[in-house]
Design an enzyme around this catalytic site. Structure first.
Site, PDB file in Angstrom:
ATOM      1  N   GLU A 137      -2.938   5.291   4.816  1.00  0.00           N
ATOM      2  CA  GLU A 137      -4.006   4.465   4.251  1.00  0.00           C
ATOM      3  C   GLU A 137      -4.147   3.077   4.885  1.00  0.00           C
ATOM      4  OE1 GLU A 137      -4.727   5.899  -0.198  1.00  0.00           O
ATOM      5  OE2 GLU A 137      -2.802   4.870   0.002  1.00  0.00           O
TER       6      GLU A 137
HETATM    7  C1  ACM Z   1      -0.099   8.207  -0.344  1.00  0.00           C
HETATM    8  O1  ACM Z   1      -0.300   8.730  -1.465  1.00  0.00           O
HETATM    9  N1  ACM Z   1      -0.878   7.234   0.079  1.00  0.00           N
HETATM   10  C2  ACM Z   1       0.973   8.655   0.511  1.00  0.00           C
END
Ligand code: ACM
Length: 676
Positions: free
Chosen positions: A313
Site C-alpha cells: 500500500e
Molecule cells: C495489508 O493488509 N495491507 C497487508
C-alpha cells in the site's frame, strides 16, 4: 436420523463430545481401539532416545498444561526413568539451534489401557504429539481418561502462522504469550510480529533510539522483552518472524528520523486508520545506509531465517510531490511508482540477504527484478499466490484469513490455499505454496478484546493449514472448535472470560442478563464497514468499550438458531425442536422490556436501543409465523409483506452491529406464507 443427530449436536454438545475425539486440527490418520488409559495422579512421563533441554522443557510445559487442564491434578512434574512411565516419549533427533522452515513435525501416538507411546523423528513432532495428547484427555465417569487410539500425523503445509499487529494498538508481552500458547495448542508454527506501522514503532533500537523513543508513545518492547517472547515461542515450536513495514506504512519512523521520508516533514505519529502518503525516499543513499544498520541490528535480535519488509500500500503521493524524486525516476528510466518501489525493494533485498536473511513481503513486492528466494504473502487475492508460484517464488496465503474482518469460521475454513488458480499448478509449483497466515490487524482491538477476535476462529485456519485438503466437514469443524475454545480457557486465553466484565461495564449494573441476550444475538459489521459506518472517524484514541467490541465475531447463538430453523423447515417436526425455536424467540421477544429501564442509565447501552426493539419485533413475527405453520394455515400476503419489511429494517447495521438472527426468522415468515 441426520436431522436428529444435528439436533443432538446443537442442543446437547457435551453429550456428543464425550464419544468423539474432538481433535483440532484433525490428524492424518486415527484408529480407535478398545479400552482406555487412566490419567490420574500416578501419571508419569519418560524420555527414551534423543534428549535435549528443549525436549525436557516441552515435557514440563506439557505436564503443567495437563495439571491445569485437570484442575491441579497433583502430578509428578519430574521426568522419570524406565519402562513403567504412563507416557513414553521417543524421538530420534533434536532441533536446530534456530527453528527452520520445513523441519519435521510428524509424530505417532499410541494409547492403550497400559500406557501411551509418543514417537517422532524430532523434537518438534514430540511437541505436536503432546498437544494431541492433551486434546484426547476426557472427563470419564471414574476420572480422567483417554480412549485407546492410534494416531499418525504430519502437517500438510510447513508454514502455519498468525500475524499480530502491535503497531495500531500495542499488545503487552503477556497478551502475546497467551496467544502463543493458543497457537501451540492448534499446532501453528509461525508468529508474524507486525512491529511497525504509521501508528507506532514498537521495538527498542539501540542504533536509532529515536525510532522507539519518538515513534511509540512509550509503548514498545525492550530488546530483552523481544528475546523473552522469542524464547517462549521457541519452547512451543513456534518461529518468530518480525515485520518492519517499508517504504510506506512508516510514518512512525519519520517522527524521529524525518530525513528518511520523501516529504519535507515534520512528521507525527499517525492517529487515524487507512493508507497515508508518507513513504521512505528510495532515491537517497542515506536511506539504504540507515536501513543497512537498522536491519543489521534487527537481524541479530530476531534469529529467524526470514525477515518481513512489508511493502504494501504505497500510494506514491509523496514521491509525486517531490521534484528530486521525479528527476531520479527519469534519470533511471523508472516510468512508474511501482518501478520505483521495485528499485527500492531490490536494494532492501540485498541488505536483507547481506544480513543472512530471506526477504518476505506482501504481494506488492512480486516483481521479476527480485530474486527467486523471496517469499510473497498474498493479501489482495489468491491469484498472486499462483502467479508467484508459476514464476518460481514461494508464497503464503493470507487473503481470506483476515480475522479483523469478522467473517465466520466457516468462511475462513473454506479458504483453501490450493484452490482457484493454485489448483491448476503442477505439483512442483504447488510446493512453492508454503501455507498461510491468519492476520489480526489492530485498528479495533485492545488487550481486552484481541483474544475474542483471534479465538476460536483461528483454530479453523490452523486446521485448514495442517489437515488434509479433504477435511471439510463444517458441522464437525464447529463442534470441535467449540471444544477447543474451552480448552483455550484452561490455557488462560481470555476470549470467553473477557465477555462478562465487558457487559458489566456496558450496563453499569449487576444484572447483565438482558444485555447478554441481545449481545449474543448480534455480530460486528463485516469487512471494512466498521470504519465506513463510523459517525466520527475512529482513531487510536477511540475507546473500544462498546457493544460492538464485546460482541463475538460470530454469534454461536445465531448459528445454532439458524441450524434449528433450517432443520424445522426441512420438515423435522420433532416437537422438541419446535419448542426450542419457540423458547428462543420468546426470550428475544420479551428481552427489550427488560432492557428498557437500563438505556437511560448507560451511555454505552443507548446506541443499541433500536437493535433491541428490532430483536423484539422480529421475534414476535417469528412466533406468529410458527402459529400459522402449526395450524397449517397459509399466512396472508399482506401479513408476510409487512413482516418482511420489519425484517429488512432490522437487518440494517445499527451501532456497527448486525442482528444476525434476522435471516432465519425471515425464513420462518416466508414458510408461513407458503404453507398449504
Ligand atoms: C495489508 O493488509 N495491507 C497487508
Amino acid at each position: 436420523m441426520r436431522s436428529l443427530l444435528l439436533l443432538l449436536l446443537g442442543l446437547l454438545p457435551t453429550l456428543a463430545l464425550a464419544q468423539l475425539p474432538a481433535l483440532m486440527p484433525v490428524p492424518s490418520s486415527i484408529k480407535t481401539g478398545t479400552g482406555q488409559l487412566k490419567v490420574d495422579a500416578s501419571f508419569t512421563v519418560a524420555i527414551t532416545g534423543h534428549r535435549e533441554p528443549r525436549m525436557e522443557r516441552s515435557v514440563q510445559i506439557f505436564l503443567n498444561d495437563l495439571r491445569r487442564q485437570a484442575g491441579m491434578l497433583p502430578l509428578d512434574m519430574s521426568i522419570v526413568d524406565g519402562p513403567s512411565a504412563t507416557l513414553t516419549i521417543h524421538s530420534v533427533t533434536g532441533t536446530k539451534d534456530v527453528q527452520e522452515l520445513g523441519e519435521d513435525e510428524s509424530y505417532q501416538l499410541e494409547i492403550t489401557s497400559n500406557g501411551a507411546k509418543l514417537d517422532a523423528p524430532a523434537t518438534l513432532g514430540v511437541m505436536r504429539g503432546l498437544q494431541t495428547f492433551l486434546q484426547l484427555v476426557q472427563t470419564g465417569s471414574n476420572g480422567f481418561i483417554i480412549p485407546a487410539v492410534s494416531i499418525q500425523d504430519a502437517p500438510r503445509f510447513p508454514w502455519r502462522g498468525l500475524m499480530i499487529d502491535v503497531s495500531r494498538h500495542f499488545m503487552p508481552v503477556e497478551v502475546l504469550k497467551r496467544n502463543l500458547d493458543g497457537m501451540a495448542a492448534v499446532k501453528m508454527n509461525v508468529f508474524h510480529w507486525h512491529l511497525s506501522d504509521n501508528q507506532g514503532f514498537r521495538v527498542e533500537s539501540k542504533k536509532f533510539p529515536k525510532l522507539h523513543q519518538l515513534g511509540s508513545d512509550g509503548l514498545f518492547y525492550t530488546q530483552d522483552e523481544i528475546r523473552d517472547v522469542i524464547a517462549y515461542a521457541r519452547e512451543r515450536g513456534i518461529r518468530v518472524v518480525p515485520e518492519f513495514d517499508m517504504p510506506g506504512h512508516a510514518t512512525s519512523w519519520f517522527v524521529g528520523y524525518p530525513e528518511l521520508a520523501s516529504g519535507p516533514g515534520p512528521y507525527q505519529i499517525e492517529r487515524h486508520w487507512g493508507v497515508f502518503d508518507p513513504a521512505m525516499d528510495p532515491t537517497r543513499d542515506s536511506t539504504y545506509k540507515f536501513l543497512d544498520e537498522f536491519i543489521g541490528e534487527m537481524a541479530k535480535l530476531f534469529p529467524d531465517q526470514f525477515f518481513h519488509i512489508g511493502g504494501d500500500e504505497v500510494n506514491g503521493k509523496e514521491w509525486d510531490a517531490n521534484p528530486k524524486i521525479q528527476e531520479f525516476k527519469r534519470a533511471h528510466g523508472l516510468s512508474s511508482n511501482e518501478d520505483l518501489q521495485a528499485y527500492f525493494n531490490k536494494h532492501v533485498q540485498s541488505i536483507v540477504a547481506k544480513h543472512k536473511k530471506i526477504m518476505l513481503g506482501w504481494d506488492e513486492i512480486l516483481r521479476p527484478e527480485l530474486p527467486n528466494d523471496i517469499v510473497i504473502q498474498s493479501w489482495r487475492g489468491p491469484e498472486s499466490l499462483a502467479q508467484a508460484a508459476r514464476q518460481g517464488y514461494r508464497g503464503l496465503l493470507s487473503h481470506g484469513y483476515y480475522l479483523d474482518l469478522m467473517w465466520s469460521a466457516e468462511r475462513h475454513y473454506r479458504n483453501e490455499p490450493l484452490s482457484g488458480d493454485a489448483a491448476n499448478l503442477t505439483p512442483e509449483q504447488q510446493k512453492h505454496i508454503l501455507g498461510g497466515e491468519a492476520c489480526m490487524w489492530a485498528e479495533f482491538i485492545a488487550p481486552e478484546t484481541i483474544d475474542s477476535r483471534v479465538w476460536p476462529r483461528n483454530a479453523a485456519v490452523a486446521e485448514r493449514l495442517w489437515s488434509a485438503q479433504t477435511v471439510t466437514d463444517i458441522p464437525s469443524m464447529y463442534q470441535r472448535m467449540a471444544f477447543i475454545s474451552h480448552r483455550l480457557d484452561w490455557l488462560g486465553l481470555t476470549h470467553n472470560s473477557s465477555y462478562t466484565p465487558m457487559l458489566h461495564r456496558i450496563t453499569g449494573t449487576e444484572d447483565i442478563a438482558a444485555v447478554r441476550v441481545l449481545t449474543d444475538a448480534v455480530e460486528p459489521v463485516k469487512g471494512y464497514e466498521r470504519e465506513q459506518l463510523a459517525i466520527e472517524p475512529p482513531t487510536s484514541a477511540t475507546p473500544l468499550n462498546r457493544v460492538v467490541d464485546a460482541a463475538r465475531p460470530e454469534s454461536e447463538t445465531s448459528r445454532r438458531f439458524s441450524l434449528m430453523v433450517d432443520d424445522f423447515l426441512r420438515g423435522n417436526r420433532n416437537p422438541e425442536l419446535e419448542a426450542e425455536i419457540r423458547r428462543q424467540l420468546g426470550i428475544w421477544h420479551i428481552n427489550d422490556a427488560a432492557l428498557q429501564p437500563l438505556f437511560g442509565m448507560s451511555f454505552l447501552l443507548q446506541e443499541v436501543q433500536p437493535l433491541s426493539q428490532n430483536l423484539s419485533a422480529v421475534s414476535a413475527a417469528g412466533l406468529a409465523a410458527l402459529e400459522y405453520i402449526d395450524h397449517a394455515q397459509s399466512a396472508p400476503a399482506d401479513w408476510m409483506n409487512q413482516q418482511l419489511g420489519l425484517v429488512a429494517q432490522a437487518q440494517k447495521p445499527q451501532a456497527q452491529l448486525l442482528l444476525v438472527v434476522a435471516p432465519a426468522i425471515e425464513k420462518l415468515i416466508r414458510a408461513a406464507a407458503s404453507h398449504n
